[in-house]
Design a protein around this motif. Structure first.
Motif, mmCIF file in Angstrom:
data_model
loop_
_atom_site.group_PDB
_atom_site.id
_atom_site.type_symbol
_atom_site.label_atom_id
_atom_site.label_comp_id
_atom_site.label_asym_id
_atom_site.label_seq_id
_atom_site.Cartn_x
_atom_site.Cartn_y
_atom_site.Cartn_z
ATOM 1 N N LYS A 111 -4.210 -4.555 11.955
ATOM 2 C CA LYS A 111 -4.461 -3.152 11.666
ATOM 3 C C LYS A 111 -3.285 -2.566 10.897
ATOM 4 N N ASP A 112 -3.569 -1.559 10.080
ATOM 5 C CA ASP A 112 -2.492 -0.949 9.301
ATOM 6 C C ASP A 112 -2.273 0.509 9.681
ATOM 7 N N VAL A 113 -2.576 0.832 10.935
ATOM 8 C CA VAL A 113 -2.402 2.222 11.373
ATOM 9 C C VAL A 113 -1.250 2.334 12.364
ATOM 10 N N ILE A 114 -0.645 3.509 12.382
ATOM 11 C CA ILE A 114 0.511 3.738 13.247
ATOM 12 C C ILE A 114 0.083 3.900 14.697
ATOM 13 N N LYS A 115 -1.051 4.549 14.899
ATOM 14 C CA LYS A 115 -1.499 4.852 16.258
ATOM 15 C C LYS A 115 -2.757 4.065 16.581
ATOM 16 N N ASP B 8 0.886 -1.165 0.000
ATOM 17 C CA ASP B 8 0.000 0.000 0.000
ATOM 18 C C ASP B 8 0.925 1.218 0.000
ATOM 19 N N THR B 9 1.047 1.853 -1.156
ATOM 20 C CA THR B 9 2.064 2.902 -1.278
ATOM 21 C C THR B 9 1.646 4.217 -0.628
ATOM 22 N N VAL B 10 0.356 4.412 -0.408
ATOM 23 C CA VAL B 10 -0.073 5.638 0.259
ATOM 24 C C VAL B 10 0.108 5.501 1.771
ATOM 25 N N ASN B 11 -0.422 4.397 2.272
ATOM 26 C CA ASN B 11 -0.320 4.128 3.701
ATOM 27 C C ASN B 11 1.081 3.693 4.088
ATOM 28 N N ARG B 12 1.825 3.239 3.093
ATOM 29 C CA ARG B 12 3.159 2.692 3.285
ATOM 30 C C ARG B 12 3.155 1.513 4.262
ATOM 31 N N SER C 136 10.197 5.829 3.614
ATOM 32 C CA SER C 136 10.749 6.395 2.390
ATOM 33 C C SER C 136 12.095 5.754 2.089
ATOM 34 N N LEU C 137 12.312 5.481 0.825
ATOM 35 C CA LEU C 137 13.609 4.989 0.381
ATOM 36 C C LEU C 137 14.579 6.174 0.393
#
Lengths: 461, 461
Positions: free
Chosen positions: A178-182, A98-102, A212-213
């Motif tokens: 879950k795919d969230v940081i918080k 998921d490139t937006v959510n990374r 980010s690369l």
């Protein structure tokens, strides 16, 4: 085949259960110390199969040792003759990035390197990295909370993990994908599975955080004469390089001299006369200005005497050559054979004194004792490589006592990134209080009352 | 005074037990909803006293609610008439900064701001920051795993914590006051106390990690027209600013327009015609080149159309003015009165659609419904401020159902950084599965079998 294995085979299919030479032909520890002794190696193909297998094992009180890439260094995956090894090797699918959510969702059996490459293919970075990347699995690096070379910038595996799915001892599937940081919705259960070495559950899937690369990379090897300059240099670099400092690896003179020697294998980027060598790296967002800043920072450190010499990599090849010195485990093993290695953390201001005490004690006990010191000083973590000419249990024990007792007096920890497994279990009390160990047992017993998950690892129940 | 309180008074001294108006005169929630109803407020002066008090309470099955700075937003510190509030207010000593190791040991009752100032006095940074910094205590921010403005760069409170000391329900002191970054010696017990809102133990001391004090700070407010540009702009900035991106706060047009209005209070740094506004900040190691890079990055984003307008702060005052818009909680409360606020996380690609669905549903139910959206988009975390003209329980419930059901369908989480406490308890199942909640209860019951620690918060046992 015993009835339990037959029932398991009904769940995972005929190719899902290995026995006989298919088991003994594998090694379950590193360095290899003989074949796997497990009753069988069970290879489920899905979370549901892991769940069904564990449910059965739970009913039968059958011990289960989870197998990932088998690259751990503390015997955490060793399976005894009465134990079943459960390998995640068939559960190695990688979701799309998921490139937006990374983020990326993967099964636990996927290799670390495959995740790194998939992320890079999508223009992103999965920052956890270590030498065993080709074999080590995501489930393994989570369950051992692996560290490696990028910790100073990105944190350990714990910090890369957003979601997890794990199967409890009784087969219950805990899905927290879950795919969230918080996420402050009650207890953060993934923390329980991270670093508990397969004793609280079997990790089956995970959602990983990508970054980010970097667009720039600057690498240097520098020489330092005084221990206190190491800490000062670290702070100066961390400060001026902002958030881009990505490695601060230190080699004591003994390590550098041992590996580089007369320069035959690695050349002599810096001569062997200096007390300490630092492999320094930054990874930033702009090639030109990052390089200018990196070079200027080194020049300033040379000017004010924090460092006395430096070589800056001018190409990818030179960069790899410098890292080749730090990563020459083979050379280390050869020179210290048989080597005893340690992975410890302690407060940076205490390190110099600690190393000297251990060195003195080893020398007074074994005439030909050799010790080399290196590691992730930026994280407060060093490795000791020790050779005293023997690996007899009594000798190993004597060396361990020296290393860990001096550490305990300085409130250090006996495992920074490798874990406890079997090999460090009897020393756990050097780093953890009786109350802490009792609480660990409370948690273990609550989650695995029959003690079937990797029994005897970390804790003696 | 009941006999138990008399026994407690023998432990903590006469000034250590408050009763009557000294209790009811305090509020234990924010916004204040009346006085504290606790039986007494107990104020131990040391870890040993906390331990002795808990031991007694455990014997008597007496419920204990821990009080820090009382700035939580979910009722996690509310104490009922039969409960004892245990306040850490007398345990507020700060150790000296270890400038080499970059750590500091503190008692749990110390205010966040005091830690920030002590670190800064030693030339270092304690990066966790939030509006309630003057009152919120370290014990409170650990037990709620607080977030705030620096998460994108430094992580949440969990990532700032190296060591912890906590007292279990039965009075056992768990001392894990290590000052190292890497520690893989068995279960990482501090993770249990972090974010569990006082239900698993009372945090008494902590070792905190400090960072380099940034040498540069660049701040801009930019305007964006399309939601998908938000994610692209975030990635572009994260990539080019390397590890220095320190804030990426987004305000939807509704928020910006509400707060800025005709410009009377905050001026009009950008006009109110744009769909989204991003408050962007970087914190790096070199003033001149960081500013050049920041400005160039914005110019590039303007050039390729990701952003359509930008104002860059040229002074500390201008920076504070821009943050003043984002942080104008007062203006928000006034305009939406009575306001209902939400703190949620979800996958960034789903946010736009989510916000529109909630907005539609609110509008179809309440003619005068107002909603504004803002938050830490870089962390996947947004806040909703909603006004429907009432705070009646039935109305609140109806709004919550709309907000949380739309979230559940997108696998979001009902609390990103505020926690569950009492107020979100009945919605926990919107974010966590029955198996997860059952496992939380297993842990709670194992560690606090008599359910005396902050009972009824997070979980209904």
């Amino acid at each position: 085949m015993i009835p339990l294995l037959e029932s398991i085979q009904e769940i995972v299919g005929p190719s899902g259960v290995l026995t006989g030479e298919d088991v003994s032909g594998r090694s379950d520890s590193w360095p290899p110390t003989g074949g796997c002794q497990a009753l069988a190696i069970v290879r489920p193909g899905s979370t549901n199969e892991v769940s069904a297998v564990l449910k059965l094992c739970h009913e039968h009180g059958q011990a289960v040792v989870t197998h990932g890439g088998l690259t751990g260094l503390v015997g955490g995956a060793k399976a005894g003759p009465g134990e079943i090894a459960l390998s995640l090797e068939r559960m190695n699918s990688i979701g799309t990035v998921d490139t937006v959510n990374r983020t990326i969702a993967v099964q636990a059996g996927v290799a670390l390197q495959a995740v790194q490459e998939t992320a890079e293919g999508a223009g992103l970075l999965f920052p956890l990295d270590l030498g065993a990347r080709g074999s080590a699995t995501i489930g393994g690096v989570i369950s051992t909370n692996a560290g490696g070379n990028g910790v100073i910038r990105y944190g350990m595996m714990r910090e890369q993990l957003l979601g997890v799915e794990a199967v409890l001892a009784d087969g219950t599937v805990i899905s927290s994908m879950k795919d969230v940081i918080k996420n402050n919705t009650g207890y953060d259960l993934k923390q329980l599975f991270t670093g508990s070495e397969g004793t609280l559950g079997i990790i089956t899937r995970a959602v990983l955080r990508l970054r980010s690369l970097p667009r720039s990379q600057n690498t240097a090897l520098v020489a330092i004469e005084k221990f206190e300059h190491l800490g000062q240099f670290l702070q100066a670099m961390d400060s001026v390089l902002g958030g881009t400092l990505s490695a601060f690896e230190v080699m004591w003179n003994d390590f550098y001299t041992l590996i580089v020697g007369n320069g035959e294998k690695h050349g002599l980027p810096l001569d062997t006369s200096h007390a300490f060598y630092v492999l320094l790296e930054s990874a930033g967002g702009d090639e030109e200005s990052d390089k200018a800043r990196f070079d200027a920072a080194l020049e300033e450190a040379l000017g004010n005497g924090l460092i006395v010499d430096a070589v800056i990599a001018q190409s990818k090849q030179q960069r790899n050559d410098l890292w080749g010195i730090r990563d020459d485990v083979e050379g280390l093993v050869e020179s210290l054979f048989p080597p005893l290695t340690f992975d410890i953390s302690l407060s940076i201001p205490q390190m110099d004194d600690y190393v000297e005490e251990v060195r003195r004690q080893l020398a007074s006990r074994w005439e030909n004792a050799r010790m080399v010191v290196f590691g992730h000083l930026g994280d407060g973590n060093i490795h000791l490589g020790i050779g005293v000419g023997s690996r007899e249990p009594a000798v190993v024990h004597a060396v361990e006592e020296i290393v860990y007792q001096a550490l305990e007096r300085r409130a250090g920890v006996i495992s920074a990134e490798h874990g406890i497994g079997l090999e460090k279990r009897s020393y756990l009390a050097h780093s953890r209080s009786p109350e802490e160990i009792a609480l660990m047992k409370t948690i273990k017993t609550a989650m695995d009352p029959k003690n079937i998950l990797n029994p005897g690892k970390i804790l003696e129940i």
